[in-house]
Motif scaffolding. Structure first.
Motif, PDB file in Angstrom:
ATOM      1  N   VAL A 104     -36.432 -36.207-121.356  1.00 22.63           N
ATOM      2  CA  VAL A 104     -36.008 -37.485-121.929  1.00 22.63           C
ATOM      3  C   VAL A 104     -35.108 -37.230-123.132  1.00 22.63           C
ATOM      4  CG1 VAL A 104     -36.777 -39.654-122.954  1.00 22.63           C
ATOM      5  CG2 VAL A 104     -38.167 -38.557-121.190  1.00 22.63           C
ATOM      6  N   ALA A 105     -33.886 -37.767-123.093  1.00 23.15           N
ATOM      7  CA  ALA A 105     -32.961 -37.656-124.218  1.00 23.15           C
ATOM      8  C   ALA A 105     -33.319 -38.700-125.268  1.00 23.15           C
ATOM      9  CB  ALA A 105     -31.522 -37.843-123.752  1.00 23.15           C
ATOM     10  N   MET A 106     -33.470 -38.264-126.524  1.00 26.57           N
ATOM     11  CA  MET A 106     -33.942 -39.145-127.587  1.00 26.57           C
ATOM     12  C   MET A 106     -33.127 -38.932-128.857  1.00 26.57           C
ATOM     13  SD  MET A 106     -38.038 -38.377-127.089  1.00 26.57           S
ATOM     14  CE  MET A 106     -38.560 -39.714-128.166  1.00 26.57           C
ATOM     15  N   GLU A 107     -32.968 -40.005-129.614  1.00 22.76           N
ATOM     16  CA  GLU A 107     -32.342 -39.867-130.936  1.00 22.76           C
ATOM     17  C   GLU A 107     -33.320 -39.169-131.885  1.00 22.76           C
ATOM     18  OE1 GLU A 107     -30.389 -42.623-134.466  1.00 22.76           O
ATOM     19  OE2 GLU A 107     -31.936 -43.431-133.154  1.00 22.76           O
ATOM     20  N   ASP A 108     -34.604 -39.531-131.792  1.00 24.12           N
ATOM     21  CA  ASP A 108     -35.640 -38.915-132.620  1.00 24.12           C
ATOM     22  C   ASP A 108     -36.677 -38.261-131.708  1.00 24.12           C
ATOM     23  OD1 ASP A 108     -37.587 -38.151-134.352  1.00 24.12           O
ATOM     24  OD2 ASP A 108     -37.982 -40.142-135.188  1.00 24.12           O
ATOM     25  N   PRO A 109     -36.529 -36.964-131.444  1.00 22.83           N
ATOM     26  CA  PRO A 109     -37.456 -36.290-130.516  1.00 22.83           C
ATOM     27  C   PRO A 109     -38.848 -36.070-131.094  1.00 22.83           C
ATOM     28  CG  PRO A 109     -35.920 -34.711-131.461  1.00 22.83           C
ATOM     29  CD  PRO A 109     -35.475 -36.069-131.934  1.00 22.83           C
ATOM     30  N   PHE A 110     -39.082 -36.495-132.348  1.00 19.89           N
ATOM     31  CA  PHE A 110     -40.402 -36.362-132.951  1.00 19.89           C
ATOM     32  C   PHE A 110     -41.108 -37.716-133.098  1.00 19.89           C
ATOM     33  CE2 PHE A 110     -38.368 -32.445-134.106  1.00 19.89           C
ATOM     34  CZ  PHE A 110     -39.373 -31.507-133.965  1.00 19.89           C
ATOM     35  N   SER A 111     -40.602 -38.727-132.393  1.00 17.40           N
ATOM     36  CA  SER A 111     -41.251 -40.030-132.408  1.00 17.40           C
ATOM     37  C   SER A 111     -42.420 -40.002-131.421  1.00 17.40           C
ATOM     38  CB  SER A 111     -40.260 -41.141-132.033  1.00 17.40           C
ATOM     39  OG  SER A 111     -40.940 -42.371-131.900  1.00 17.40           O
ATOM     40  N   PHE A 112     -43.619 -39.739-131.960  1.00 19.12           N
ATOM     41  CA  PHE A 112     -44.781 -39.623-131.088  1.00 19.12           C
ATOM     42  C   PHE A 112     -45.113 -40.946-130.402  1.00 19.12           C
ATOM     43  CE2 PHE A 112     -45.567 -36.318-134.389  1.00 19.12           C
ATOM     44  CZ  PHE A 112     -45.362 -35.224-133.566  1.00 19.12           C
ATOM     45  N   LEU A 113     -44.815 -42.079-131.070  1.00 17.96           N
ATOM     46  CA  LEU A 113     -45.054 -43.379-130.460  1.00 17.96           C
ATOM     47  C   LEU A 113     -44.203 -43.546-129.202  1.00 17.96           C
ATOM     48  CD1 LEU A 113     -46.277 -46.225-130.480  1.00 17.96           C
ATOM     49  CD2 LEU A 113     -44.407 -46.942-132.011  1.00 17.96           C
ATOM     50  N   GLN A 127     -40.702 -33.846-121.863  1.00 13.80           N
ATOM     51  CA  GLN A 127     -39.962 -32.849-122.634  1.00 13.80           C
ATOM     52  C   GLN A 127     -38.831 -33.557-123.380  1.00 13.80           C
ATOM     53  OE1 GLN A 127     -37.780 -29.854-120.483  1.00 13.80           O
ATOM     54  NE2 GLN A 127     -37.078 -28.838-122.347  1.00 13.80           N
ATOM     55  N   PRO A 128     -38.945 -33.702-124.712  1.00 10.74           N
ATOM     56  CA  PRO A 128     -37.883 -34.383-125.468  1.00 10.74           C
ATOM     57  C   PRO A 128     -36.615 -33.528-125.544  1.00 10.74           C
ATOM     58  CG  PRO A 128     -39.946 -34.254-126.717  1.00 10.74           C
ATOM     59  CD  PRO A 128     -40.058 -33.308-125.577  1.00 10.74           C
ATOM     60  N   LEU A 129     -35.480 -34.187-125.474  1.00  5.82           N
ATOM     61  CA  LEU A 129     -34.173 -33.559-125.691  1.00  5.82           C
ATOM     62  C   LEU A 129     -33.462 -34.327-126.792  1.00  5.82           C
ATOM     63  CD1 LEU A 129     -33.006 -33.155-121.973  1.00  5.82           C
ATOM     64  CD2 LEU A 129     -34.160 -31.442-123.379  1.00  5.82           C
ATOM     65  N   LEU A 130     -32.675 -33.648-127.583  1.00  2.95           N
ATOM     66  CA  LEU A 130     -31.947 -34.277-128.682  1.00  2.95           C
ATOM     67  C   LEU A 130     -30.592 -34.774-128.175  1.00  2.95           C
ATOM     68  CD1 LEU A 130     -31.936 -34.764-131.806  1.00  2.95           C
ATOM     69  CD2 LEU A 130     -30.802 -32.545-132.011  1.00  2.95           C
ATOM     70  N   ALA A 131     -30.232 -36.023-128.520  1.00  2.31           N
ATOM     71  CA  ALA A 131     -28.939 -36.579-128.086  1.00  2.31           C
ATOM     72  C   ALA A 131     -28.426 -37.544-129.138  1.00  2.31           C
ATOM     73  CB  ALA A 131     -29.077 -37.288-126.743  1.00  2.31           C
ATOM     74  N   ARG A 132     -27.106 -37.778-129.119  1.00  3.10           N
ATOM     75  CA  ARG A 132     -26.485 -38.718-130.048  1.00  3.10           C
ATOM     76  C   ARG A 132     -26.872 -40.144-129.686  1.00  3.10           C
ATOM     77  NH1 ARG A 132     -21.979 -36.471-128.087  1.00  3.10           N
ATOM     78  NH2 ARG A 132     -21.150 -38.546-127.654  1.00  3.10           N
ATOM     79  N   GLU A 133     -26.995 -40.999-130.704  1.00  2.27           N
ATOM     80  CA  GLU A 133     -27.398 -42.387-130.468  1.00  2.27           C
ATOM     81  C   GLU A 133     -26.398 -43.116-129.581  1.00  2.27           C
ATOM     82  OE1 GLU A 133     -28.357 -46.527-132.928  1.00  2.27           O
ATOM     83  OE2 GLU A 133     -27.668 -44.743-133.994  1.00  2.27           O
ATOM     84  N   ASP A 134     -25.088 -42.950-129.866  1.00  4.59           N
ATOM     85  CA  ASP A 134     -24.090 -43.679-129.081  1.00  4.59           C
ATOM     86  C   ASP A 134     -24.106 -43.252-127.617  1.00  4.59           C
ATOM     87  OD1 ASP A 134     -23.080 -41.144-129.809  1.00  4.59           O
ATOM     88  OD2 ASP A 134     -21.019 -41.806-129.498  1.00  4.59           O
ATOM     89  N   SER A 135     -24.326 -41.940-127.363  1.00  2.00           N
ATOM     90  CA  SER A 135     -24.345 -41.483-125.975  1.00  2.00           C
ATOM     91  C   SER A 135     -25.604 -41.965-125.248  1.00  2.00           C
ATOM     92  CB  SER A 135     -24.242 -39.959-125.913  1.00  2.00           C
ATOM     93  OG  SER A 135     -25.393 -39.340-126.457  1.00  2.00           O
TER      94      SER A 135
END
Length: 566
Positions: A104-113, A127-135
């Motif tokens: 899952v691509a996320m702006e905040d990969p540490f958002s446990f909620l 599995q969190p992935l880091l991505a830009r908000e606009d993308s």
């Protein structure tokens, strides 16, 4: 949590990577203490870093893989794993299923909620992935846009009467999904999707057994959705209610308008209906007021043409015309000219149909034919208002052009648009409209002709060697060593190879020799040849510059060349 880590470590990491200096970091931190903005936003605004550089640094800092969503295509199957409301709420998007583990691509990969919400719905390991908000936002719209519209279609009840549809459609705002009627959600979804794709128009086209919905993006139409025939009446009725049209009248064309806010963008929709064999066709033109007014540096002028543009605006009186087909950016250029000329010392009045953008300090008048306020009648009244500068939205008839020419001769600066193929043919067009050649030669100070060409998508751009036919078209030797570029197609450009557009301009200042030629009614070719020999760069020549710079393709140049030769 990612935000806390970012505030604590991001600046130091950027310095250690050699992306910014210690002094630049200290200046940005001082600005952060004053404004409360995020450090990354401050550095990006100052053009010290890019989004990708920040993401790469955060990838190292947080130990979470970075994914560039603009470079991949997400399978439509992902939409069935996670509801769109969760994706939008937490700003995340499912990317791929790796053996029961959902990336899952996320702006905040540490958002446990957010991670817990996704895990509960999907019953999968995340599995969190880091991505830009606009993308992420673009990926959400690409993945869920049509699915949301299709769900609304499924929920539509064909048993509704016209009165029931009208009652349901009466009180809904864009973005209000909860409790909305399916047909309202469908229209909302179409408008949101069109706005996010940067579409200029939405076409709703009834056929014998279905209704086709097409978006015009970067000047080209593509089919976005097919709506069942039974939803046609409700769909068109909803659009007519939004734009304040008569829903009972289906025999004659109607026009309307509607304003909506999507995110932080103010969208103005101009709506037109046209009775057809299979029902009313609807076209909605979208105007993003938020990004309408642009500085002259963003209009696509070359340095040479920018100098000519500035020189034209120094004229205290006369007519400056902007010419080109519908959708070529003429209004944007006019508004930039008004913004450049706007000052407390001048009385600037415009007459437009419609007023597309409100500018402080300028008096703007909306044409209202039903009340007798046309371009011609409005222009007469404006001349009694002690104007210094007048802007006319479009010169459409002889009466308007006659008044405009007389205003220019009597000491006013007049700006307007007209539909012609290029700068030189504007002269013959005005004479054909009944303007005396001696008056036109005295009044006209310059013509700006423009077109929009599509930009090559920067993410899938690839080089290639042109063919012999390409080189011949450009007037280059067959053995010329040239490298051109084109887009291969990717998720960022919807597989078209293009993303965005840029304007090309042909500027013809009216010099003394040209005034003499206009006075004696010289032919279009003679005027064009003289202007080209004395510094005017043609639309084709300007487009070729963009081609050789790797900005656009030869196909776009060909369109401009053949249009200009018509």
């Amino acid at each position: 949590m990612a935000e806390l880590k970012q505030k604590k470590y991001l600046g130091q990491m950027l310095v250690e990577e050699g992306i910014i200096t210690r002094e630049q970091l200290e200046d940005a931190l001082a600005a952060q203490r004053e404004t409360g903005q995020r450090l990354g936003d401050i550095l990006k605004k100052r053009k010290l870093v890019t989004d990708t550089q920040i993401m790469r640094v955060l990838e190292k800092q947080l130990g979470v893989p970075y994914i560039d969503l603009d470079r991949i295509t997400i399978s439509p199957e992902m939409a069935s794993l996670l509801p769109v409301n969760i994706a939008r709420r937490h700003k995340l998007v499912p990317v791929r299923n790796e053996g029961g583990r959902l990336q899952v691509a996320m702006e905040d990969p540490f958002s446990f909620l957010a991670i817990d919400d996704v895990r509960m719905v999907t019953h999968m390991e995340i599995q969190p992935l880091l991505a830009r908000e606009d993308s992420i936002l673009n990926a959400i719209e690409a993945l869920y846009g049509n699915e949301y519209a299709e769900k609304a279609i499924e929920d539509f009840s064909r048993s509704q009467s016209l009165d029931e549809i009208a009652a349901e459609a009466a009180a809904v705002d864009i973005g209000n999904e909860v409790g909305s009627a399916p047909i309202v959600r469908l229209v909302n979804s179409l408008i949101e999707q069109a706005a996010r794709e940067g579409a200029s128009d939405i076409h709703v086209e009834p056929a014998e057994s279905s209704v086709r919905v097409r978006f015009r993006v970067d000047g080209k139409l593509h089919t976005e959705l097919t709506v069942p025939k039974e939803a046609q009446s409700a769909l068109i009725t909803r659009i007519k209610i939004m734009s304040d049209m008569n829903i009972a009248e289906k025999r004659v064309p109607q026009d309307g308008r509607y304003e909506v806010v999507i995110g932080d963008h103010n969208i103005d929709l101009r709506v037109s209906t046209l009775p057809g064999v299979y029902g009313e066709k609807v076209v909605m033109r979208l105007l993003d007021r938020t990004n309408f007014l642009r500085p002259k540096s963003e209009l696509g002028f070359t340095q040479e043409n920018l100098t000519k543009f500035d020189e034209l605006l120094k004229n205290p009186n006369g007519i400056i015309l902007v010419t080109g087909p519908t959708g070529s950016g003429k209004s944007t250029t006019l508004y930039t000219m008004l913004s450049e000329l706007n000052s407390e010392a001048d009385n600037i009045i415009t007459i437009e149909d419609p007023v597309e953008y409100l500018i402080d300090g300028i008096n703007q008048v909306q044409v209202n034919p039903k009340a007798g306020l046309t371009f011609a009648t409005g222009l007469r009244s404006i001349l009694r208002q002690d104007p210094d500068i007048i802007m006319i939205g479009e010169i459409r008839d002889q009466e308007t052009v006659d008044i405009a020419v007389r205003a220019a001769i009597t000491g006013h600066l007049v700006l307007s648009t007209i539909h012609t193929n290029d700068s030189a043919s504007t002269i013959s067009r005005l004479i054909d409209m009944g303007v005396e050649s001696y008056m036109l030669s005295s009044a006209l100070v310059g013509v700006i002709s423009q077109r929009l060409v599509r930009r090559i998508c920067p993410l899938c751009r690839q080089e290639y060697r042109p063919t012999a036919n390409d080189l011949e078209f450009l007037g280059l030797p067959a053995d010329s060593v040239e490298t051109f570029y084109r887009g291969a197609g990717c998720g960022n450009c919807a597989e078209t190879g293009y993303r965005g557009r840029i304007a090309v301009h042909e500027i013809m200042p009216i010099t003394r020799p040209l005034r003499d030629m206009i006075h004696r009614e010289a032919g279009v070719d003679e005027i064009r040849d003289y202007a080209s020999l004395h510094g005017m760069s043609s639309l084709k020549a300007e487009a070729v510059k963009l081609l050789r710079a790797g900005v656009t393709t030869i196909d776009e140049v060909v369109k401009i060349a053949y249009t200009q030769e018509e």
